[in-house]
Design a protein around this motif. Structure first.
Motif, PDB file in Angstrom:
ATOM      1  N   GLN A   1       0.849  -1.197   0.000  1.00  0.00           N
ATOM      2  CA  GLN A   1       0.000   0.000   0.000  1.00  0.00           C
ATOM      3  C   GLN A   1       0.879   1.239   0.000  1.00  0.00           C
ATOM      4  O   GLN A   1       0.855   2.041   0.926  1.00  0.00           O
ATOM      5  CB  GLN A   1      -0.935  -0.024   1.214  1.00  0.00           C
ATOM      6  CG  GLN A   1      -1.917  -1.189   1.193  1.00  0.00           C
ATOM      7  CD  GLN A   1      -2.748  -1.251   2.454  1.00  0.00           C
ATOM      8  OE1 GLN A   1      -2.233  -1.078   3.547  1.00  0.00           O
ATOM      9  NE2 GLN A   1      -4.034  -1.503   2.289  1.00  0.00           N
ATOM     10  N   GLY A   2       1.666   1.382  -1.059  1.00  0.00           N
ATOM     11  CA  GLY A   2       2.576   2.510  -1.148  1.00  0.00           C
ATOM     12  C   GLY A   2       1.835   3.839  -1.089  1.00  0.00           C
ATOM     13  O   GLY A   2       0.758   3.993  -1.677  1.00  0.00           O
ATOM     14  N   GLU A   3       2.418   4.789  -0.377  1.00  0.00           N
ATOM     15  CA  GLU A   3       1.796   6.100  -0.194  1.00  0.00           C
ATOM     16  C   GLU A   3       2.572   7.141  -0.997  1.00  0.00           C
ATOM     17  O   GLU A   3       3.809   7.160  -0.980  1.00  0.00           O
ATOM     18  CB  GLU A   3       1.822   6.465   1.294  1.00  0.00           C
ATOM     19  CG  GLU A   3       1.202   7.811   1.601  1.00  0.00           C
ATOM     20  CD  GLU A   3       1.347   8.156   3.077  1.00  0.00           C
ATOM     21  OE1 GLU A   3       0.859   9.228   3.478  1.00  0.00           O
ATOM     22  OE2 GLU A   3       1.965   7.367   3.825  1.00  0.00           O
TER      23      GLU A   3
ATOM     24  N   MET B   1      -0.552  10.410  14.331  1.00  0.00           N
ATOM     25  CA  MET B   1      -1.019   9.388  13.387  1.00  0.00           C
ATOM     26  C   MET B   1      -0.084   9.204  12.200  1.00  0.00           C
ATOM     27  O   MET B   1       0.083   8.097  11.685  1.00  0.00           O
ATOM     28  CB  MET B   1      -2.430   9.726  12.904  1.00  0.00           C
ATOM     29  CG  MET B   1      -3.477   9.507  13.993  1.00  0.00           C
ATOM     30  SD  MET B   1      -5.093  10.179  13.543  1.00  0.00           S
ATOM     31  CE  MET B   1      -5.444   9.273  12.056  1.00  0.00           C
ATOM     32  N   LEU B   2       0.541  10.298  11.747  1.00  0.00           N
ATOM     33  CA  LEU B   2       1.467  10.174  10.617  1.00  0.00           C
ATOM     34  C   LEU B   2       2.684   9.352  11.014  1.00  0.00           C
ATOM     35  O   LEU B   2       3.121   8.454  10.291  1.00  0.00           O
ATOM     36  CB  LEU B   2       1.901  11.557  10.126  1.00  0.00           C
ATOM     37  CG  LEU B   2       2.799  11.516   8.882  1.00  0.00           C
ATOM     38  CD1 LEU B   2       2.007  11.045   7.677  1.00  0.00           C
ATOM     39  CD2 LEU B   2       3.434  12.860   8.621  1.00  0.00           C
TER      40      LEU B   2
ATOM     41  N   ARG C   1       4.694   1.005   8.782  1.00  0.00           N
ATOM     42  CA  ARG C   1       5.025   0.883   7.358  1.00  0.00           C
ATOM     43  C   ARG C   1       3.743   0.859   6.517  1.00  0.00           C
ATOM     44  O   ARG C   1       3.583   0.048   5.603  1.00  0.00           O
ATOM     45  CB  ARG C   1       5.866  -0.374   7.099  1.00  0.00           C
ATOM     46  CG  ARG C   1       7.192  -0.360   7.817  1.00  0.00           C
ATOM     47  CD  ARG C   1       7.971  -1.620   7.567  1.00  0.00           C
ATOM     48  NE  ARG C   1       9.182  -1.675   8.356  1.00  0.00           N
ATOM     49  CZ  ARG C   1      10.015  -2.700   8.375  1.00  0.00           C
ATOM     50  NH1 ARG C   1       9.776  -3.761   7.631  1.00  0.00           N
ATOM     51  NH2 ARG C   1      11.091  -2.682   9.133  1.00  0.00           N
ATOM     52  N   SER C   2       2.851   1.746   6.876  1.00  0.00           N
ATOM     53  CA  SER C   2       1.578   1.850   6.164  1.00  0.00           C
ATOM     54  C   SER C   2       1.382   3.298   5.750  1.00  0.00           C
ATOM     55  O   SER C   2       2.258   4.146   5.949  1.00  0.00           O
ATOM     56  CB  SER C   2       0.446   1.378   7.081  1.00  0.00           C
ATOM     57  OG  SER C   2      -0.791   1.419   6.408  1.00  0.00           O
TER      58      SER C   2
ATOM     59  N   ALA D   1       1.622   1.548  18.349  1.00  0.00           N
ATOM     60  CA  ALA D   1       2.228   2.583  17.506  1.00  0.00           C
ATOM     61  C   ALA D   1       1.844   3.976  17.989  1.00  0.00           C
ATOM     62  O   ALA D   1       2.675   4.888  18.020  1.00  0.00           O
ATOM     63  CB  ALA D   1       1.815   2.390  16.046  1.00  0.00           C
ATOM     64  N   LEU D   2       0.582   4.153  18.394  1.00  0.00           N
ATOM     65  CA  LEU D   2       0.129   5.459  18.886  1.00  0.00           C
ATOM     66  C   LEU D   2       0.772   5.797  20.231  1.00  0.00           C
ATOM     67  O   LEU D   2       1.098   6.956  20.504  1.00  0.00           O
ATOM     68  CB  LEU D   2      -1.398   5.474  19.016  1.00  0.00           C
ATOM     69  CG  LEU D   2      -2.170   5.517  17.692  1.00  0.00           C
ATOM     70  CD1 LEU D   2      -3.640   5.229  17.918  1.00  0.00           C
ATOM     71  CD2 LEU D   2      -1.985   6.868  17.003  1.00  0.00           C
ATOM     72  N   LYS D   3       0.964   4.792  21.087  1.00  0.00           N
ATOM     73  CA  LYS D   3       1.670   5.022  22.353  1.00  0.00           C
ATOM     74  C   LYS D   3       3.090   5.502  22.078  1.00  0.00           C
ATOM     75  O   LYS D   3       3.576   6.461  22.680  1.00  0.00           O
ATOM     76  CB  LYS D   3       1.726   3.722  23.172  1.00  0.00           C
ATOM     77  CG  LYS D   3       0.452   3.365  23.900  1.00  0.00           C
ATOM     78  CD  LYS D   3       0.653   2.069  24.686  1.00  0.00           C
ATOM     79  CE  LYS D   3      -0.607   1.644  25.411  1.00  0.00           C
ATOM     80  NZ  LYS D   3      -0.412   0.335  26.102  1.00  0.00           N
ATOM     81  N   LYS D   4       3.749   4.802  21.156  1.00  0.00           N
ATOM     82  CA  LYS D   4       5.146   5.104  20.855  1.00  0.00           C
ATOM     83  C   LYS D   4       5.312   6.486  20.249  1.00  0.00           C
ATOM     84  O   LYS D   4       6.289   7.183  20.499  1.00  0.00           O
ATOM     85  CB  LYS D   4       5.705   4.041  19.908  1.00  0.00           C
ATOM     86  CG  LYS D   4       7.208   4.082  19.721  1.00  0.00           C
ATOM     87  CD  LYS D   4       7.671   2.865  18.946  1.00  0.00           C
ATOM     88  CE  LYS D   4       9.180   2.868  18.778  1.00  0.00           C
ATOM     89  NZ  LYS D   4       9.649   1.693  18.015  1.00  0.00           N
ATOM     90  N   THR D   5       4.326   6.908  19.447  1.00  0.00           N
ATOM     91  CA  THR D   5       4.430   8.201  18.743  1.00  0.00           C
ATOM     92  C   THR D   5       3.619   9.291  19.430  1.00  0.00           C
ATOM     93  O   THR D   5       3.424  10.358  18.859  1.00  0.00           O
ATOM     94  CB  THR D   5       3.951   8.051  17.290  1.00  0.00           C
ATOM     95  OG1 THR D   5       2.583   7.635  17.292  1.00  0.00           O
ATOM     96  CG2 THR D   5       4.786   7.033  16.537  1.00  0.00           C
TER      97      THR D   5
END
Length: 512
Positions: A129-131, A480-481, A488-489, A472-476
């Protein structure tokens, strides 16, 4: 003269050689664009990066313009905006004849536009799912269609190569609101990393180095906190080397390596006859570090008596050797380190609260290796280079399956464990590449996450997705970005999943 496939392939090879992962992002990409323009004979080349906050494309790096254009493109606006929306490259044979070409970057006269072609390609992250994170564009002399198509394919290949660096620049751009990273600051940080033998490419370690650069040239006492094996001693030495005391001694003492009865004599020295076996006077670490830096590792292991004397030395700038009544003035900068929770030791009356406040003037928290997995491969390659030379081996690389094992392992022993692992693999390897069977069994048998067999397949997948998103949200911290980068999404996929599962990212944002 028409361009040949071979010449563009050689250009690509030279450009790839310039992509050093240990160098600052923006100057590296600037060099890549300059070299590309020179070798491919482009009049101009620009990289525009998509800003999800404003939903616009912003010119970030360019070559050939008098200065980087300040204008922006909305999705679908002009050739550049159209490439962002569709994800498809566009070749404009004659700029002046294309209504979609808005010339918003400026600097081109109508006469010049009549003599130039324009190629614009998307920069897309890798994966299923390349962005689309940016658009790469080039001005070049008008030529026949086949030649322009060849340049289009070349620029698409270049876009894929620089996608990772562009993604990191996008993150930096969002962190700094409206500014890209300061090249001078990035260069300074990269130089300091290299000088101090620190190998790191993760954002977490970049922040640590930023703190070190802030505090290095002050007199403030620094407390390095982190798990064993994270490199606290190396960072303490970096603080010394970046300070005005760099030409004076850097003296170390591991407080956990000596019995408590010997710590005081090591710290403060002793006079002849101070105790049995003291046949001559000896300077302590404080005196040896005069006008330099004293690094006290595992500070939490100090005895109560040593803590009291250390506090006095820090407060008054004086020490007394054992067996002496004379005070000696010392000028020492203190850097401490610990893996223990000092606050808990204070509660247990095992560490003095007043000493804690003296050494905790500037705390720096060093993340574990599992919290900065981007550093695993650069560190592994660094250690491989060292041990290959030391043991006379001709090992050139680490195989892809071995890299997968290294990056998936949880590294309880941190950088120290990784170093030992690579040294062992180097000794075992008789090939030109480290293979999975050269790595310790612990890496090959590490347990993966268990699944609940009572759940249906769909339920198990949904639960796993939610766990990944929350982690992931805890870590960042709710970004969201950045969470999308961690997973890797794409931002759109993560946003959709968060809404699907009713997760509130604001819960993970620290309160101000």
């Amino acid at each position: 003269m028409p361009t040949t496939t071979r010449s563009l392939f050689e250009t690509l090879n030279q450009v790839i050689a310039d992509l050093d992962p240990f160098q600052p992002l923006q100057p590296t990409l600037e060099r890549v664009l300059i070299k590309t323009a020179e070798l491919a004979e482009y009049k101009r080349i620009t990289l525009a990066i998509f800003d999800p906050k404003t939903d616009t494309l912003r010119f970030s790096i360019s070559h050939g313009h008098t200065r980087t254009p300040s204008s922006t493109y909305a999705p679908g606006e002009g050739v550049t905006g159209h490439v962002l929306t569709t994800g498809e490259p566009i070749v404009v044979r004659v700029m002046a004849e294309e209504p979609m070409f808005l010339n918003r970057a400026g600097g081109r006269s109508q006469e010049e536009m009549a003599s130039l072609s324009f190629i614009s390609v998307p920069v897309i992250t890798s994966g299923e799912q390349g962005e689309i994170i940016g658009v790469l564009s080039a001005d070049l002399p008008i030529s026949h269609r086949d030649n322009l198509d060849l340049h289009r394919d070349f620029l698409q290949a270049l876009g894929r190569i620089i996608a990772r660096q562009t993604a990191y620049l996008q993150e930096c751009m969002l962190q700094n609101e409206t500014h890209l990273p300061n090249p001078a600051r990035e260069t300074s940080q990269a130089e300091n990393l290299a000088k101090n033998r620190i190998v790191a490419s993760s954002k977490a370690m970049s922040q640590v180095m930023g703190q070190i650069m802030q505090v290095a040239d002050s007199r403030a006492t620094v407390l390095l906190r982190g798990e064993s094996g994270t490199g606290k001693e190396l960072l303490a030495e970096a603080i010394h080397n970046m300070s005005s005391r760099r030409d004076a001694p850097f003296v170390k003492l591991n407080c956990a390596a000596l019995p408590s009865e010997l710590i005081e004599s090591e710290l403060f020295g002793y006079e002849r006859g101070a105790f049995t076996g003291a046949v001559s006077s000896k300077k302590g670490r404080f005196e040896l570090a005069h006008q330099g830096t004293l690094f006290l590792d595992e500070i939490g292991e100090l005895s109560a008596e040593a803590q009291a004397k250390l506090l006095r030395a820090i407060q008054e700038g004086e020490i007394q050797r054992l067996g002496s009544e004379k005070s000696t003035t010392i000028d020492v900068r203190i850097v401490c380190a610990t893996h223990q929770p000092l606050e808990a030791l204070i509660e247990e009356n095992r560490f003095r609260e007043d000493l804690y406040y003296r050494i905790n003037v500037f705390p720096i928290f060093i993340p574990s290796l599992r919290e900065r997995r981007q550093d695993v491969l650069p560190l592994a390659e660094h250690f491989l280079s060292i041990f290959s030379e030391e043991y006379g081996k001709n090992i050139k690389r680490i195989s892809t399956p071995a890299i997968d094992l290294l990056t998936q392992y949880h590294w309880p022993g941190n950088v120290r464990e990784l170093r030992n692992c690579v040294e062992r693999a180097t000794l075992l390897c008789m090939d030109e590449a480290i293979r999975t069977y050269h790595l310790p069994p612990t890496l090959q048998t590490a347990e993966s996450s268990a699944t609940d067999t009572e759940l249906s397949f769909g339920e198990a997948v949904a639960r796993f997705e939610q766990e990944l998103l929350v982690e992931a949200l805890k870590k960042t911290q709710g970004n969201m970005l950045e969470a999308a980068r961690e997973l890797r999404s794409s931002y759109r996929v993560v946003n959709y999943k968060i809404k699907k599962y009713g997760i509130n990212p604001k819960k993970f944002t620290p309160h101000k």
